[in-house]
Scaffold this motif. Structure first.
Motif, PDB file in Angstrom:
ATOM      1  N   VAL A  12     -14.522   6.188  -4.477  1.00  0.00           N
ATOM      2  CA  VAL A  12     -13.640   6.678  -3.419  1.00  0.00           C
ATOM      3  C   VAL A  12     -12.691   5.576  -2.954  1.00  0.00           C
ATOM      4  N   CYS A  13     -13.194   4.353  -2.844  1.00  0.00           N
ATOM      5  CA  CYS A  13     -12.333   3.238  -2.436  1.00  0.00           C
ATOM      6  C   CYS A  13     -11.243   2.977  -3.469  1.00  0.00           C
ATOM      7  N   LEU A  14     -11.592   3.082  -4.752  1.00  0.00           N
ATOM      8  CA  LEU A  14     -10.583   2.900  -5.803  1.00  0.00           C
ATOM      9  C   LEU A  14      -9.515   3.978  -5.716  1.00  0.00           C
ATOM     10  N   LEU A  15      -9.917   5.225  -5.532  1.00  0.00           N
ATOM     11  CA  LEU A  15      -8.946   6.311  -5.410  1.00  0.00           C
ATOM     12  C   LEU A  15      -8.065   6.134  -4.178  1.00  0.00           C
ATOM     13  N   ALA A  16      -8.667   5.679  -3.066  1.00  0.00           N
ATOM     14  CA  ALA A  16      -7.881   5.442  -1.847  1.00  0.00           C
ATOM     15  C   ALA A  16      -6.864   4.329  -2.071  1.00  0.00           C
ATOM     16  N   LEU A  17      -7.265   3.273  -2.781  1.00  0.00           N
ATOM     17  CA  LEU A  17      -6.338   2.180  -3.081  1.00  0.00           C
ATOM     18  C   LEU A  17      -5.193   2.662  -3.953  1.00  0.00           C
ATOM     19  N   VAL A  18      -5.516   3.456  -4.968  1.00  0.00           N
ATOM     20  CA  VAL A  18      -4.480   3.986  -5.864  1.00  0.00           C
ATOM     21  C   VAL A  18      -3.505   4.869  -5.088  1.00  0.00           C
ATOM     22  N   LYS A  19      -4.040   5.729  -4.226  1.00  0.00           N
ATOM     23  CA  LYS A  19      -3.188   6.613  -3.433  1.00  0.00           C
ATOM     24  C   LYS A  19      -2.312   5.811  -2.474  1.00  0.00           C
ATOM     25  N   LEU A  20      -2.866   4.757  -1.886  1.00  0.00           N
ATOM     26  CA  LEU A  20      -2.088   3.915  -0.967  1.00  0.00           C
ATOM     27  C   LEU A  20      -0.919   3.262  -1.692  1.00  0.00           C
ATOM     28  N   VAL A  21      -1.191   2.673  -2.861  1.00  0.00           N
ATOM     29  CA  VAL A  21      -0.123   1.997  -3.602  1.00  0.00           C
ATOM     30  C   VAL A  21       0.907   3.004  -4.099  1.00  0.00           C
ATOM     31  N   ASP A  22       0.452   4.178  -4.538  1.00  0.00           N
ATOM     32  CA  ASP A  22       1.374   5.212  -4.998  1.00  0.00           C
ATOM     33  C   ASP A  22       2.289   5.674  -3.861  1.00  0.00           C
ATOM     34  N   SER A  23       1.732   5.832  -2.665  1.00  0.00           N
ATOM     35  CA  SER A  23       2.563   6.249  -1.526  1.00  0.00           C
ATOM     36  C   SER A  23       3.548   5.152  -1.136  1.00  0.00           C
ATOM     37  N   ILE A  24       3.167   3.886  -1.318  1.00  0.00           N
ATOM     38  CA  ILE A  24       4.110   2.790  -1.067  1.00  0.00           C
ATOM     39  C   ILE A  24       5.312   2.913  -2.007  1.00  0.00           C
ATOM     40  N   GLY A  25       5.039   3.181  -3.286  1.00  0.00           N
ATOM     41  CA  GLY A  25       6.132   3.343  -4.241  1.00  0.00           C
ATOM     42  C   GLY A  25       7.032   4.510  -3.910  1.00  0.00           C
ATOM     43  N   GLU A  26       6.446   5.637  -3.516  1.00  0.00           N
ATOM     44  CA  GLU A  26       7.254   6.811  -3.164  1.00  0.00           C
ATOM     45  C   GLU A  26       8.111   6.530  -1.930  1.00  0.00           C
ATOM     46  N   ASN A  27       7.550   5.859  -0.944  1.00  0.00           N
ATOM     47  CA  ASN A  27       8.318   5.561   0.267  1.00  0.00           C
ATOM     48  C   ASN A  27       9.396   4.517   0.012  1.00  0.00           C
ATOM     49  N   LEU A  28       9.102   3.549  -0.856  1.00  0.00           N
ATOM     50  CA  LEU A  28      10.135   2.586  -1.227  1.00  0.00           C
ATOM     51  C   LEU A  28      11.299   3.283  -1.919  1.00  0.00           C
ATOM     52  N   ARG A  29      10.989   4.253  -2.776  1.00  0.00           N
ATOM     53  CA  ARG A  29      12.047   4.979  -3.464  1.00  0.00           C
ATOM     54  C   ARG A  29      12.904   5.763  -2.482  1.00  0.00           C
ATOM     55  N   SER A  30      12.292   6.334  -1.447  1.00  0.00           N
ATOM     56  CA  SER A  30      13.062   7.100  -0.474  1.00  0.00           C
ATOM     57  C   SER A  30      13.997   6.209   0.336  1.00  0.00           C
ATOM     58  N   ILE A  31      13.638   4.909   0.467  1.00  0.00           N
ATOM     59  CA  ILE A  31      14.507   3.978   1.198  1.00  0.00           C
ATOM     60  C   ILE A  31      15.599   3.422   0.291  1.00  0.00           C
ATOM     61  N   LEU A  32      15.211   2.971  -0.904  1.00  0.00           N
ATOM     62  CA  LEU A  32      16.174   2.345  -1.803  1.00  0.00           C
ATOM     63  C   LEU A  32      17.072   3.344  -2.510  1.00  0.00           C
ATOM     64  N   ASP A  33      16.590   4.599  -2.649  1.00  0.00           N
ATOM     65  CA  ASP A  33      17.372   5.649  -3.281  1.00  0.00           C
ATOM     66  C   ASP A  33      17.340   6.886  -2.399  1.00  0.00           C
ATOM     67  N   PRO A  34      18.176   6.932  -1.329  1.00  0.00           N
ATOM     68  CA  PRO A  34      18.132   8.048  -0.403  1.00  0.00           C
ATOM     69  C   PRO A  34      18.399   9.402  -1.054  1.00  0.00           C
ATOM     70  N   ARG A  35      19.066   9.406  -2.230  1.00  0.00           N
ATOM     71  CA  ARG A  35      19.350  10.672  -2.903  1.00  0.00           C
ATOM     72  C   ARG A  35      18.079  11.359  -3.395  1.00  0.00           C
ATOM     73  N   SER A  36      16.969  10.582  -3.499  1.00  0.00           N
ATOM     74  CA  SER A  36      15.706  11.169  -3.960  1.00  0.00           C
ATOM     75  C   SER A  36      15.025  11.979  -2.867  1.00  0.00           C
ATOM     76  N   TYR A  37      15.520  11.882  -1.626  1.00  0.00           N
ATOM     77  CA  TYR A  37      14.922  12.630  -0.525  1.00  0.00           C
ATOM     78  C   TYR A  37      15.907  13.708  -0.080  1.00  0.00           C
ATOM     79  N   HIS A  38      15.426  14.909   0.100  1.00  0.00           N
ATOM     80  CA  HIS A  38      16.265  16.024   0.524  1.00  0.00           C
ATOM     81  C   HIS A  38      15.684  16.642   1.788  1.00  0.00           C
ATOM     82  N   LEU A  39      16.531  16.816   2.765  1.00  0.00           N
ATOM     83  CA  LEU A  39      16.099  17.442   4.007  1.00  0.00           C
ATOM     84  C   LEU A  39      15.898  18.942   3.777  1.00  0.00           C
TER      85      LEU A  39
END
Length: 284
Positions: free
Chosen positions: A257-284
């Motif tokens: 469970v800790c490994l899965l939580a770590l993977v999910k945390l890092v994956d969400s960091i990547g998704e949020n970084l993409r939304s900041i560096l590439d605003p076109r990837s996010y749609h309201l």
């Protein structure tokens, strides 16, 4: 679009950017905390206590103990730290391979682009996990073999993405003007291409990181990864399989469970970084 809607959209994007930045700071603090805690817990992870063998989770031992009485919480922290270090190194190496190949194929073109496209198609056609296992086995296993195997097999998809971005830059008017003025290929890539690809490099590394962690754990689970004397998560899971039928569920469930939580945390960091560096990837 009405006037209130026009003013609301920038405000919503600004609020979301603030929330994303706050989340990224919190997530980075958690990752640093895991590295620090894993470093401090190394002695506790290796110290046996034969008077407390195979104890289940309690208030004093959150994750229980293993067959030698070693603290499973400390061993899990050390394992997550190893996963972070191996995953970071492998993801960075793989992303560097991707950005170098993408830059060479677009700036040189011709035979270079053909060769890179052939390599991408070849690696994408091969079964991913099988290729990982073969490379790790050929390299003799161990931490170095895991890093090399993961780095060598994770760059093709990102290379395709970076090639598409690089072609947009190369086809722009200011690059054509720079070429006409006699700018060398190396200078062209350094001044115009690489700075444009850096945000994609950062996001690609963050998104590749979870795959590197999971594949490191899989190779360690199969006995081809990190040294078995190290409390890596894959090794903890492999050891737990021997006693899982005896009811010692905490040896597998809690580290997993800790490994899965770590993977999910890092994956969400990547998704949020993409939304900041590439605003076109996010749609309201």
């Amino acid at each position: 679009m009405t006037a209130p809607a026009k003013t609301a959209r920038p405000r919503l994007l600004g609020d979301r950017r603030t929330r994303v930045l706050a989340y990224l700071v919190l997530a980075a603090a958690v990752l640093v905390g895991i590295v620090v805690a894993g470093t401090l817990a190394q002695d506790a992870a290796r110290t046996p206590h034969l008077d407390a063998v195979n104890k289940g989770p309690t208030a004093g031992d959150w994750f229980g103990t293993d067959r030698l009485g070693r603290d499973m919480f400390a061993r899990t922290l050390v394992g997550l730290r190893l996963s972070l270090l191996v995953g970071t190194t492998a993801a960075l190496a793989s992303t560097v391979i991707a950005i170098v190949l993408a830059s060479l194929s677009v700036t040189i073109g011709g035979w270079a682009e053909t060769a890179v496209n052939w390599l991408v198609d070849l690696f994408l056609a091969l079964p991913h996990l099988v290729l990982l296992i073969l490379l790790a086995f050929a390299l003799g296993g161990g931490t170095r073999a895991v890093i090399i195997a993961v780095a060598v097999t994770h760059w093709p998809t990102l290379t395709r993405v970076l090639q598409a971005q690089a072609r947009q830059v190369i086809s722009s008017e200011y690059v054509a003007t720079s070429r006409a003025l006699g700018t060398s290929t190396f200078r062209l890539a350094r001044r115009h291409l690489v700075p444009h690809l850096l945000p994609h490099f950062v996001v690609g590394t963050a998104l590749m990181f979870p795959h590197a962690i999971l594949h490191e754990a899989a190779l360690s689970f199969l006995g081809l990864g990190i040294d078995p004397t190290q409390p890596a998560i894959g090794i903890l899971l492999a050891d737990s399989m021997k006693v899982l039928s005896a009811g010692m569920w905490w040896l597998a469930v809690l580290p997993g469970v800790c490994l899965l939580a770590l993977v999910k945390l890092v994956d969400s960091i990547g998704e949020n970084l993409r939304s900041i560096l590439d605003p076109r990837s996010y749609h309201l």
